[in-house]
Motif scaffolding. Structure first.
Motif, short mmCIF file in Angstrom:
data_model
loop_
_atom_site.label_atom_id
_atom_site.label_comp_id
_atom_site.label_asym_id
_atom_site.label_seq_id
_atom_site.Cartn_x
_atom_site.Cartn_y
_atom_site.Cartn_z
N ASP A 82 45.27 43.64 28.51
CA ASP A 82 44.68 44.26 29.69
C ASP A 82 43.20 44.55 29.40
O ASP A 82 42.83 45.62 28.92
N LYS A 83 42.36 43.54 29.71
CA LYS A 83 40.94 43.63 29.36
C LYS A 83 40.17 44.57 30.28
O LYS A 83 39.01 44.90 30.01
N ASP A 84 40.82 45.02 31.37
CA ASP A 84 40.14 45.95 32.27
C ASP A 84 39.87 47.30 31.59
O ASP A 84 39.02 48.07 32.05
N LEU A 85 40.60 47.56 30.52
CA LEU A 85 40.39 48.82 29.79
C LEU A 85 39.15 48.78 28.90
O LEU A 85 38.68 49.81 28.43
N LEU A 86 38.64 47.56 28.63
CA LEU A 86 37.52 47.41 27.70
C LEU A 86 36.18 47.72 28.36
O LEU A 86 35.97 47.45 29.54
N GLY A 87 35.28 48.30 27.53
CA GLY A 87 33.90 48.53 27.97
C GLY A 87 32.97 48.42 26.77
O GLY A 87 33.40 48.44 25.61
N TYR A 88 31.68 48.27 27.04
CA TYR A 88 30.70 48.10 25.95
C TYR A 88 29.45 48.92 26.25
O TYR A 88 29.06 49.07 27.43
N THR A 89 28.87 49.45 25.20
CA THR A 89 27.53 50.06 25.32
C THR A 89 26.65 49.48 24.22
O THR A 89 27.08 49.30 23.07
N ARG A 90 25.39 49.16 24.58
CA ARG A 90 24.47 48.57 23.60
C ARG A 90 24.14 49.62 22.54
O ARG A 90 23.92 50.80 22.83
N THR A 91 24.07 49.16 21.29
CA THR A 91 23.88 50.07 20.16
C THR A 91 23.03 49.38 19.09
O THR A 91 23.13 48.16 18.89
N GLU A 92 22.15 50.13 18.41
CA GLU A 92 21.44 49.64 17.22
C GLU A 92 22.05 50.32 16.01
O GLU A 92 22.27 51.54 16.01
N ALA A 93 22.36 49.52 14.98
CA ALA A 93 22.99 50.09 13.80
C ALA A 93 22.69 49.23 12.59
O ALA A 93 22.37 48.04 12.70
N THR A 94 22.79 49.86 11.43
CA THR A 94 22.64 49.10 10.19
C THR A 94 23.89 48.28 9.95
O THR A 94 24.96 48.57 10.50
N LEU A 95 23.76 47.27 9.14
CA LEU A 95 24.84 46.30 8.94
C LEU A 95 26.12 46.96 8.44
O LEU A 95 27.23 46.56 8.83
N ASP A 96 25.99 47.98 7.63
CA ASP A 96 27.18 48.59 7.03
C ASP A 96 28.03 49.36 8.03
O ASP A 96 29.16 49.73 7.74
N ARG A 97 27.48 49.64 9.22
CA ARG A 97 28.23 50.41 10.21
C ARG A 97 29.10 49.55 11.13
O ARG A 97 29.93 50.07 11.87
N PHE A 98 28.95 48.23 11.08
CA PHE A 98 29.74 47.37 11.96
C PHE A 98 31.18 47.30 11.46
O PHE A 98 31.47 47.35 10.26
N SER A 99 32.10 47.19 12.42
CA SER A 99 33.55 47.24 12.10
C SER A 99 33.98 45.99 11.35
O SER A 99 33.54 44.87 11.65
N SER A 100 34.89 46.21 10.41
CA SER A 100 35.51 45.07 9.73
C SER A 100 36.52 44.42 10.67
O SER A 100 36.97 45.02 11.65
N ILE A 101 36.91 43.19 10.35
CA ILE A 101 37.88 42.48 11.19
C ILE A 101 39.21 43.24 11.22
O ILE A 101 39.83 43.42 12.28
N ALA A 102 39.65 43.71 10.05
CA ALA A 102 40.94 44.43 9.97
C ALA A 102 40.92 45.70 10.81
O ALA A 102 41.87 46.01 11.53
N SER A 103 39.78 46.44 10.71
CA SER A 103 39.67 47.68 11.47
C SER A 103 39.64 47.41 12.97
O SER A 103 40.29 48.09 13.76
N LEU A 104 38.88 46.37 13.37
CA LEU A 104 38.78 46.04 14.79
C LEU A 104 40.14 45.61 15.34
O LEU A 104 40.57 46.04 16.41
#
Length: 464
Positions: A82-104
């Motif tokens: 159910d992709k209608d639940l998904l949303g996005y907000t633009r963000t600036e972050a350092t590389l270490d803050r991006f989610s791992s595949i397992a976590s996502l």
């Protein structure tokens, strides 16, 4: 910048430790601003809740596609998140803050719901049941059409059989949550009864519809509706009583002509004979059953009768008359009991001491059938203990207490002719018979009690 730091360091013996710490911290912050890179990305939201940080929306799309295939393999059914639940907000972050595949992957599975690609049976335009395959839906419809094929005797004939579902059915693809998908059995029960399970109960000795309705908390009227196949007055041990009131989603109409042979019972002629006791019966002519062939047009909806029209009947064999001679003369027991409190020549026993009563009780007196307002007399001399209405089911009741402590009861009177405390002699008028209280016809209920225990009046009168 380097010269500034070198100058500060060469003069560090002039600086206090606190000031040195502040200058070093500020220097590191400026260094990070200049040296460390920030990357554009997206915070992923599920229902407004942050669940991860990705560089591109495509990263989420790809992971969802892989998760869908994984779940489909595990459950052997196609799904769609159910992709209608998904949303996005633009963000600036350092590389270490991006989610791992397992976590996502974990957060997507935990926070997103998915629906299965199913086949839908629509009833009059509304989605009613969901099944995994079109074949299952077709099997379900076929089962509905076969569910009410008439069951008749082997020598009966069924002509012009027509079976059709009264509602408009449509099969389409659709989406549904896993818990909404039914198997064929559950879908069948739901369509016909409005529930996946049709609860039932097997009749035990002494059961009644009233008792069953109280035991299972279902109204008496609903119980009758759910069991139109049973006669509440003629329940048999082992009969199946359904406890689920049908609320069908579909109605299957079955119409046909039923051709069957039926017995014609012989007519009976009864001849009353005063030379015989009323308990005697003589068959002067046995009689013989006849037979006829019946042609009846029948219509049922979900196995409940809608109409039966007898089109014609053919006599295959005429019955022969049965002749009975029935005695009308009173028995010695009738005379013995009736003369105890009635005028000579009237009254017959209509019910005996000990016969079954409602709720498993037993009859504690003897009944003598007489017309209403027949004079009733005291069996023995005594004192009137009770004269009037009884709440115990006797209707208008007279109770006499006799010299030896014995009590006699005279129940269901139309009216009483004595008062409490009054002395009466043997044979004195005390009341007029009736049909009051819990009674099924005009009669006198006569009861004898010794030490306040009911005894059989017939046995007592024979020995006294």
């Amino acid at each position: 910048m380097k010269r500034l730091f070198d100058a500060l360091l060469t003069q560090k013996h002039y600086l206090t430790p606190a000031l040195l710490f502040v200058l070093l911290t500020a220097g590191m912050f400026v260094f990070n601003l200049i040296i460390v890179d920030y990357i554009d990305g997206y915070t992923v939201l599920a229902g407004g809740k942050p669940i991860g940080l990705v560089k591109s929306k495509d990263d989420v799309t790809q992971r969802l596609a892989l998760l869908e295939r994984q779940i489909e393999t595990e459950n052997q059914i196609d799904i769609v998140f159910d992709k209608d639940l998904l949303g996005y907000t633009r963000t600036e972050a350092t590389l270490d803050r991006f989610s791992s595949i397992a976590s996502l992957d974990h957060n997507l599975k935990e926070n997103l719901t998915y629906k299965c690609k199913v086949w839908v049976l629509k009833v009059d335009g509304e989605e009613v049941v969901y099944l995994r395959t079109r074949q299952e839906v077709e099997q379900l419809i076929d089962r509905l059409n076969r569910a009410f094929i008439p069951k008749v005797r082997s020598d009966d004939k069924i002509e012009d059989l027509s079976i059709h579902i009264m509602e408009d059915l449509d099969i389409q693809t659709g989406l549904a949550y896993t818990e909404s998908i039914k198997n064929i059995d559950d879908a069948f029960n739901y369509l016909l009864w409005g529930a996946q399970e049709r609860k039932s109960y097997s009749i035990q000795r002494g059961d009644s519809f009233y008792a069953i309705s109280k035991k299972y908390g279902i109204s008496f009227t609903d119980l009758i509706t759910a069991n139109s196949h049973l006669d509440p007055q003629n329940l048999k041990v082992g009969d199946t009583v359904y406890l689920t009131v049908p609320k069908p989603q579909v109605n299957v109409e079955v119409s046909y002509r039923h051709v069957y042979d039926q017995i014609i019972y012989p007519p009976v002629i009864s001849i009353r004979d005063n030379s015989m006791l009323r308990t005697q019966l003589v068959v002067d002519a046995e009689g013989e059953q006849g037979k006829k062939r019946v042609y009846a047009d029948k219509v049922f909806v979900n196995d409940k009768e809608k109409s039966i029209i007898v089109v014609k009947e053919e006599i295959l064999k005429n019955p022969r008359v049965r002749v009975l001679r029935i005695g009308t003369r009173r028995t010695p027991d009738d005379i013995l009991v009736a003369r105890a409190f009635l005028a000579p020549g009237i009254g017959v026993i209509s019910d005996y001491f000990g016969s079954p009563r409602w709720g498993g009780r037993r009859h504690i007196g003897i009944d003598i059938a007489v017309p209403e307002n027949t004079p009733v007399y005291a069996y023995r001399a005594g004192t009137v203990q009770t004269a009037g209405w009884s709440r115990a089911g006797y209707g208008n009741l007279v109770v006499l207490e006799h010299e030896d402590g014995m009590l006699t009861y005279y129940g269901h009177m139309n009216s009483v002719a004595v008062k409490p405390g009054q002395h009466v002699e043997k044979g004195e008028l005390i009341a007029y018979s009736g049909n009051t209280g819990i009674s099924t016809g005009p009669h006198v209920h006569f009861e004898i009690r010794i030490d306040n225990r009911p005894i059989n009046p017939l046995t007592y009168l024979k020995s006294h």
